[in-house]
Design an enzyme around this catalytic site. Sequence first.
Site, PDB file in Angstrom:
ATOM      1  N   GLY A 189       0.793  -1.234   0.000  1.00 26.43           N
ATOM      2  CA  GLY A 189       0.000   0.000   0.000  1.00 26.43           C
ATOM      3  C   GLY A 189       0.823   1.282   0.000  1.00 26.43           C
ATOM      4  CG  HIS A 213      -1.710  15.341  14.112  1.00 20.66           C
ATOM      5  ND1 HIS A 213      -1.303  14.083  14.466  1.00 20.66           N
ATOM      6  CD2 HIS A 213      -1.981  15.282  12.781  1.00 20.66           C
ATOM      7  CE1 HIS A 213      -1.309  13.292  13.390  1.00 20.66           C
ATOM      8  NE2 HIS A 213      -1.720  13.995  12.355  1.00 20.66           N
ATOM      9  NE  ARG A 258       8.014  28.184  11.096  1.00 23.62           N
ATOM     10  CZ  ARG A 258       7.483  28.939  10.163  1.00 23.62           C
ATOM     11  NH1 ARG A 258       6.832  30.021  10.491  1.00 23.62           N
ATOM     12  NH2 ARG A 258       7.617  28.603   8.918  1.00 23.62           N
TER      13      ARG A 258
HETATM   14  C1  BG6 Z   1      -1.878  13.414   8.765  1.00 25.95           C
HETATM   15  C2  BG6 Z   1      -3.165  13.879   8.144  1.00 25.95           C
HETATM   16  O1  BG6 Z   1      -2.131  12.773   9.975  1.00 25.95           O
HETATM   17  O2  BG6 Z   1      -1.036  14.516   8.980  1.00 25.95           O
HETATM   18  C3  BG6 Z   1      -2.904  14.618   6.855  1.00 25.95           C
HETATM   19  O3  BG6 Z   1      -3.993  12.757   7.872  1.00 25.95           O
HETATM   20  C4  BG6 Z   1      -1.890  15.720   7.085  1.00 25.95           C
HETATM   21  O4  BG6 Z   1      -4.094  15.143   6.331  1.00 25.95           O
HETATM   22  C5  BG6 Z   1      -0.662  15.193   7.805  1.00 25.95           C
HETATM   23  O5  BG6 Z   1      -1.524  16.231   5.829  1.00 25.95           O
HETATM   24  C6  BG6 Z   1       0.296  16.302   8.178  1.00 25.95           C
HETATM   25  O6  BG6 Z   1       1.499  15.760   8.643  1.00 25.95           O
HETATM   26  P1  BG6 Z   1       2.845  16.609   8.552  1.00 25.95           P
HETATM   27  O7  BG6 Z   1       3.854  15.780   9.285  1.00 25.95           O
HETATM   28  O8  BG6 Z   1       3.146  16.771   7.104  1.00 25.95           O
HETATM   29  O9  BG6 Z   1       2.564  17.916   9.204  1.00 25.95           O
END
Ligand code: BG6
Length: 501
Positions: free
Chosen positions: A15, A238, A378
Amino acid sequence: TGSESHIFFVFGASGDLAKKKIYPTLWWLYRDGFIPEGTHFIGYARSQITTEKIFENAAKYMKVKDNEHDLYEKFVKLNSYVAGSYDKDEDFKHLTNEANQISNQESAHRLFYLALPPSVYGSVSELISKHCRPKSPGWMRLIVEKPFGKDLESSNKLSEHLNKFYTEEEIYRIDHYLGKEMVQNIIVLRFSNQILSRVWNRDSIAAVNIIFKEDIGTQGRGGYFDEFGIIRDVIQNHLMQILSIVAMEKPRSTKGEDIRDEKVKVLRCIAPIKPEDVVIGQYTGDKNSKDPERQQGYLDDKGVPKDSTTPTFAQVVIFINNERWAGVPFILRAGKALNEKKAEIRIQFRSTPGGMFDDDNHGSDPNGKLARDELVIRVQPNEAIYLKLNTKRPGEMGFSIEETELDLTYGNRYKGVKLPDAYERLILDVFMGSKINFVRSDELEQAWRIVDPILEEIDKKKIPVIPYTFGSNGLNEAFDAARKHGYIFRGTYVWKDERSS
Ligand code: BG6
């Protein structure tokens, strides 16, 4: 040799996630000498493909340097592939037999990465536990990644299912933001600096902003995204993880359980978000843009139903009802298809009381008020910590005041220091058995509890979805709400987002 060897299984080996993230991460860890001696890697999926094919597909994500080809070949040789279903006992028995042969022992430690769609989590986790456990003294660890359900109920169901087959000890729930340098640094900043820990409370802090912006749309991922929306995709996990680390009390030690205890405790002090504290939006194409991607709105994504009201932008305001934080708004904002890619935490301090400087010239502030101090962490890109403060305008007579910053931009201060990718750190943590940076089931449940009621309102279309143009800075409605809650944006100060070379 003894029980020291390991087998790393990649489920869903054919995948997208495996190809783009998991295999490259395993290679980088191997390259940098972090993978224990004697480790084998076994891919598993339904497709009848070969190891060669997997590595061919992943090639462009591997970033193999010219002088690394021999090492890379060695890594590839440690890999095997087994094809099988996700729901038949025989296939998992077969897999375990293969694994025993490949590693030449039955008690090698086993790590399982489920890079799979949620629809097969249930059967795969059950069958792995039934048929693929190593013989003692080997241990097993299961690595899973979101989506962990769609709401409180389905998430709890999945947790119950996993609990039937695994101990909490064996489960590693990934939130890759916990693998980022700056997110890990929050704990050190907060608890190793007296100058910060003294002011880290409602007496000094007016508002906290946690911001996630992307300058790309859903890019063909609309089919997945439309079922979830930005709150489930980014905020529930997150941003809520960041919030819990920014807001928690000081843990007893750096042990995983002590830290996770504090994270849960602070989440438990948060009431579910109220619909009036939510602003949501969905992007439309920018017809004036020359970039074909930016001309596409969310509804133009092939996977998205034409009448979808799924939010691609959301702002929620959260209050923590405890002694440290009562009354301080935590403003969480996330959006796709905005003007820039950026994740940051802004701790805005209260205005300086006492009007000593009121008659002086304060930069371009129309109200003649002093700017507030603000600590900015940041997270990405271009990691930095800077503290915005007021200073005497250099060289001028009198008390002319201007905004400036104390600047710790990593690219300048730590030149040449390589910051490992989030997945590298996290997979290494799993090998080591470190739980600090993984989500415990009670944390997950609390995070869902907080967003659950507004998700229901949104799914029932009870909250208006405001359109915004691809490439905009954000929604005025969201900025207005943040201001109403006491976050002051002056717009008189611009952070120069650049490294000196
Ligand atoms: C993922 C989300 O968990 O985190 C995505 O499903 C998002 O939609 C991504 O783009 C962002 O991760 P990073 O590490 O690029 O900030």
